[in-house]
Design a protein around this motif. Structure first.
Motif, mmCIF file in Angstrom:
data_model
loop_
_atom_site.group_PDB
_atom_site.id
_atom_site.type_symbol
_atom_site.label_atom_id
_atom_site.label_comp_id
_atom_site.label_asym_id
_atom_site.label_seq_id
_atom_site.Cartn_x
_atom_site.Cartn_y
_atom_site.Cartn_z
ATOM 1 N N LEU A 194 33.789 50.220 6.469
ATOM 2 C CA LEU A 194 33.840 50.286 7.936
ATOM 3 C C LEU A 194 35.058 51.050 8.431
ATOM 4 C CD1 LEU A 194 32.772 46.634 8.804
ATOM 5 C CD2 LEU A 194 31.415 48.703 9.125
ATOM 6 N N ASN A 195 36.079 51.104 7.615
ATOM 7 C CA ASN A 195 37.288 51.843 7.975
ATOM 8 C C ASN A 195 37.011 53.333 8.139
ATOM 9 O OD1 ASN A 195 40.004 51.673 8.641
ATOM 10 N ND2 ASN A 195 40.699 51.998 6.551
ATOM 11 N N ASN A 196 35.848 53.777 7.638
ATOM 12 C CA ASN A 196 35.516 55.201 7.663
ATOM 13 C C ASN A 196 34.361 55.538 8.609
ATOM 14 O OD1 ASN A 196 37.194 56.480 5.309
ATOM 15 N ND2 ASN A 196 36.421 54.542 4.516
ATOM 16 N N ILE A 197 33.926 54.559 9.407
ATOM 17 C CA ILE A 197 32.871 54.810 10.389
ATOM 18 C C ILE A 197 33.272 54.184 11.720
ATOM 19 C CG2 ILE A 197 31.085 54.877 8.602
ATOM 20 C CD1 ILE A 197 30.232 52.076 9.496
ATOM 21 N N LYS A 198 32.444 54.403 12.740
ATOM 22 C CA LYS A 198 32.805 53.944 14.080
ATOM 23 C C LYS A 198 31.899 52.856 14.643
ATOM 24 C CE LYS A 198 35.084 58.215 15.557
ATOM 25 N NZ LYS A 198 36.413 57.587 15.560
ATOM 26 N N ALA A 199 30.705 52.680 14.063
ATOM 27 C CA ALA A 199 29.764 51.747 14.672
ATOM 28 C C ALA A 199 28.829 51.138 13.631
ATOM 29 C CB ALA A 199 28.949 52.454 15.759
ATOM 30 N N VAL A 200 28.192 50.043 14.034
ATOM 31 C CA VAL A 200 27.202 49.342 13.220
ATOM 32 C C VAL A 200 25.878 49.336 13.978
ATOM 33 C CG1 VAL A 200 26.499 47.070 12.363
ATOM 34 C CG2 VAL A 200 28.836 47.868 12.005
ATOM 35 N N LYS A 201 24.799 49.686 13.289
ATOM 36 C CA LYS A 201 23.474 49.591 13.889
ATOM 37 C C LYS A 201 22.805 48.328 13.380
ATOM 38 C CE LYS A 201 19.141 51.959 14.865
ATOM 39 N NZ LYS A 201 18.351 53.209 14.750
ATOM 40 N N VAL A 202 22.414 47.448 14.302
ATOM 41 C CA VAL A 202 21.801 46.175 13.942
ATOM 42 C C VAL A 202 20.295 46.258 14.150
ATOM 43 C CG1 VAL A 202 21.770 43.692 14.338
ATOM 44 C CG2 VAL A 202 23.891 44.972 14.669
ATOM 45 N N VAL A 203 19.544 45.973 13.095
ATOM 46 C CA VAL A 203 18.086 45.897 13.164
ATOM 47 C C VAL A 203 17.718 44.415 13.104
ATOM 48 C CG1 VAL A 203 15.921 46.499 12.036
ATOM 49 C CG2 VAL A 203 17.808 48.147 12.066
ATOM 50 N N TYR A 204 17.177 43.907 14.176
ATOM 51 C CA TYR A 204 16.934 42.473 14.302
ATOM 52 C C TYR A 204 15.637 42.053 13.605
ATOM 53 C CZ TYR A 204 20.864 42.251 17.479
ATOM 54 O OH TYR A 204 22.132 42.309 18.014
ATOM 55 N N LYS A 205 15.658 42.193 12.276
ATOM 56 C CA LYS A 205 14.573 41.752 11.426
ATOM 57 C C LYS A 205 15.167 41.002 10.241
ATOM 58 C CE LYS A 205 11.230 43.853 13.690
ATOM 59 N NZ LYS A 205 10.150 43.097 14.394
ATOM 60 N N ASN A 206 14.628 39.842 9.931
ATOM 61 C CA ASN A 206 15.112 39.054 8.800
ATOM 62 C C ASN A 206 14.347 39.457 7.542
ATOM 63 O OD1 ASN A 206 17.015 37.179 10.227
ATOM 64 N ND2 ASN A 206 15.145 36.733 11.370
ATOM 65 N N LEU A 207 14.932 40.395 6.808
ATOM 66 C CA LEU A 207 14.234 41.089 5.729
ATOM 67 C C LEU A 207 14.699 40.686 4.330
ATOM 68 C CD1 LEU A 207 14.401 44.649 7.345
ATOM 69 C CD2 LEU A 207 12.465 43.055 7.388
ATOM 70 N N TYR A 208 15.833 40.024 4.247
ATOM 71 C CA TYR A 208 16.430 39.674 2.945
ATOM 72 C C TYR A 208 16.308 38.165 2.754
ATOM 73 C CZ TYR A 208 19.833 39.772 -0.905
ATOM 74 O OH TYR A 208 20.455 39.674 -2.137
ATOM 75 N N ASN A 209 15.756 37.734 1.641
ATOM 76 C CA ASN A 209 15.583 36.309 1.344
ATOM 77 C C ASN A 209 16.673 35.860 0.372
ATOM 78 O OD1 ASN A 209 13.080 36.151 2.847
ATOM 79 N ND2 ASN A 209 12.158 37.287 1.156
ATOM 80 N N TYR A 210 17.603 35.075 0.873
ATOM 81 C CA TYR A 210 18.804 34.688 0.139
ATOM 82 C C TYR A 210 18.630 33.277 -0.410
ATOM 83 C CZ TYR A 210 23.820 33.656 -0.500
ATOM 84 O OH TYR A 210 25.036 33.310 -1.006
ATOM 85 N N ARG A 211 18.674 33.136 -1.726
ATOM 86 C CA ARG A 211 18.537 31.836 -2.382
ATOM 87 C C ARG A 211 19.942 31.276 -2.624
ATOM 88 N NH1 ARG A 211 15.211 33.172 -6.131
ATOM 89 N NH2 ARG A 211 13.308 32.003 -5.660
ATOM 90 N N LEU A 212 20.250 30.164 -1.982
ATOM 91 C CA LEU A 212 21.603 29.618 -2.024
ATOM 92 C C LEU A 212 21.624 28.280 -2.743
ATOM 93 C CD1 LEU A 212 24.578 29.774 -1.061
ATOM 94 C CD2 LEU A 212 23.859 28.576 1.018
ATOM 95 N N PHE A 213 22.444 28.173 -3.782
ATOM 96 C CA PHE A 213 22.667 26.925 -4.495
ATOM 97 C C PHE A 213 24.073 26.453 -4.196
ATOM 98 C CE2 PHE A 213 19.545 29.307 -6.922
ATOM 99 C CZ PHE A 213 18.531 28.385 -7.080
ATOM 100 N N ILE A 214 24.209 25.231 -3.750
ATOM 101 C CA ILE A 214 25.519 24.732 -3.317
ATOM 102 C C ILE A 214 26.523 24.769 -4.453
ATOM 103 C CG2 ILE A 214 26.761 22.720 -2.468
ATOM 104 C CD1 ILE A 214 24.195 21.929 -0.959
#
Length: 325
Positions: A194-214
């Motif tokens: 991010l230190n080398n860019i100026k902006a973030v583009k947000v796409v409001y779609k939940n596309l990544y399925n993250y499996r979380l184990f405590i």
């Protein structure tokens, strides 16, 4: 073309599902690079078998050096214009690459999309799921100079896995994951990018399925390598990022709190090795920690600064343990 990098390590139970979720993407202009980090449970053999039957997949193996080293190896092998990361126990929505391709632009923005988090017990029983973004919203572009706390507070910048990076930006600026960091190492990579860019583009779609184990994600399981070296490395990236964006150190609460978490986690870890007071002495002499503490807001940090100024070590320890344990 998209280059998809998947580090693998002893994940035989889930890795084939993760691989298939990439190979079965509806958008086909991609390469999948798996980098096995010295597995001994058959994970690598599964990757090799899948690669033999899929021309757009390559399976590599490296000496065990951690997820950061494996991702760096994958970056070195990537040929696509864009780079994405996926962990070997997670999965993708089948339209992920297609939606990303539809939303690409010529500007040097970092694309961010949402993720669905599935929380499991250690016996693999699903407890509940959450979505990170409201899918009813239209894509938007957020300026980093104006929205730092929003960006880091809402879009999972402790991970590289729900983002699309431009390979030329990574290569031209020699951005890599730090093998010396074992906690929030992904945040450091994201900050350096991010230190080398100026902006973030947000796409409001939940596309990544993250499996979380405590248990898998407990900080106590991490083994820090040098006293406060991880924390210092992250703080240096935080400070460089804020300086580059002309944001005062005291005006980035989310980032400062994340950096402080690493110092506190290291304090807890090294206290077991060296004793609480000796470890606290080392922390109190740390220039970066003192700069961070000076700029933290809130009653707790005011009390901590007061206790430190009067050299009340026992009070400092009690305050820290009450908040961070």
């Amino acid at each position: 073309m998209f280059s998809v990098i998947m580090p693998t390590y002893n994940c035989k139970k889930y890795v084939e599902e993760a691989i298939d979720s990439v190979l079965n993407q509806k958008f086909k202009d991609f390469e999948l690079i798996t980098v096995d980090d010295g597995s001994d449970d058959g994970t690598y053999e599964i990757c090799v078998s899948k690669a033999e039957n899929n021309a757009n997949m390559s399976a590599f193996r490296v000496e065990h050096g951690g997820v950061s080293a494996a991702r760096n190896f994958g970056i070195g092998k990537a040929k696509g214009d864009y780079i994405l990361f996926i962990d070997c126990d997670d999965t993708w929505h089948p339209d992920l690459l297609g939606i990303c391709n539809e939303n690409m632009s010529a500007e040097d923005n970092l694309m961010v999309f949402g993720l669905k988090s599935d929380f499991y017990t250690n016996d693999d029983a699903l407890q509940y799921s959450t979505n990170s973004l409201d899918e009813s919203l239209a894509p938007c572009v957020l300026s980093l100079e104006e929205g730092t706390d929003v960006v880091f507070g809402q879009y999972n910048f402790a991970s590289p896995c729900n983002k699309v990076f431009k390979r030329n930006i990574i290569e031209q600026n020699e951005i890599l994951f730090s093998p010396e960091c074992v906690y929030l190492e992904d945040l450091k990579f994201n900050l350096d990018y991010l230190n080398n860019i100026k902006a973030v583009k947000v796409v409001y779609k939940n596309l990544y399925n993250y499996r979380l184990f405590i248990e898998k994600n407990q900080i106590s399981k991490r083994k820090f390598k040098n006293p406060f070296g991880n924390a210092d490395s992250l703080f240096n990236s935080v400070e460089a990022y804020l300086r580059n964006k002309s944001i005062p150190l005291g005006n980035a609460n989310v980032l400062l709190n994340l950096a402080m978490q690493v110092y506190m986690s290291e304090l807890s870890y090294w206290s077991q090795e060296k004793g609480k007071k000796a470890c606290l002495d080392g922390l109190n002499k740390n220039e970066n920690y003192n700069k961070l503490l000076k700029n933290m807001n809130g009653k707790f940090f005011a009390m901590l600064r007061f206790a430190k100024a009067l050299n009340l070590k026992q009070l400092q320890i009690k305050l820290i343990e009450r908040r961070y344990k």
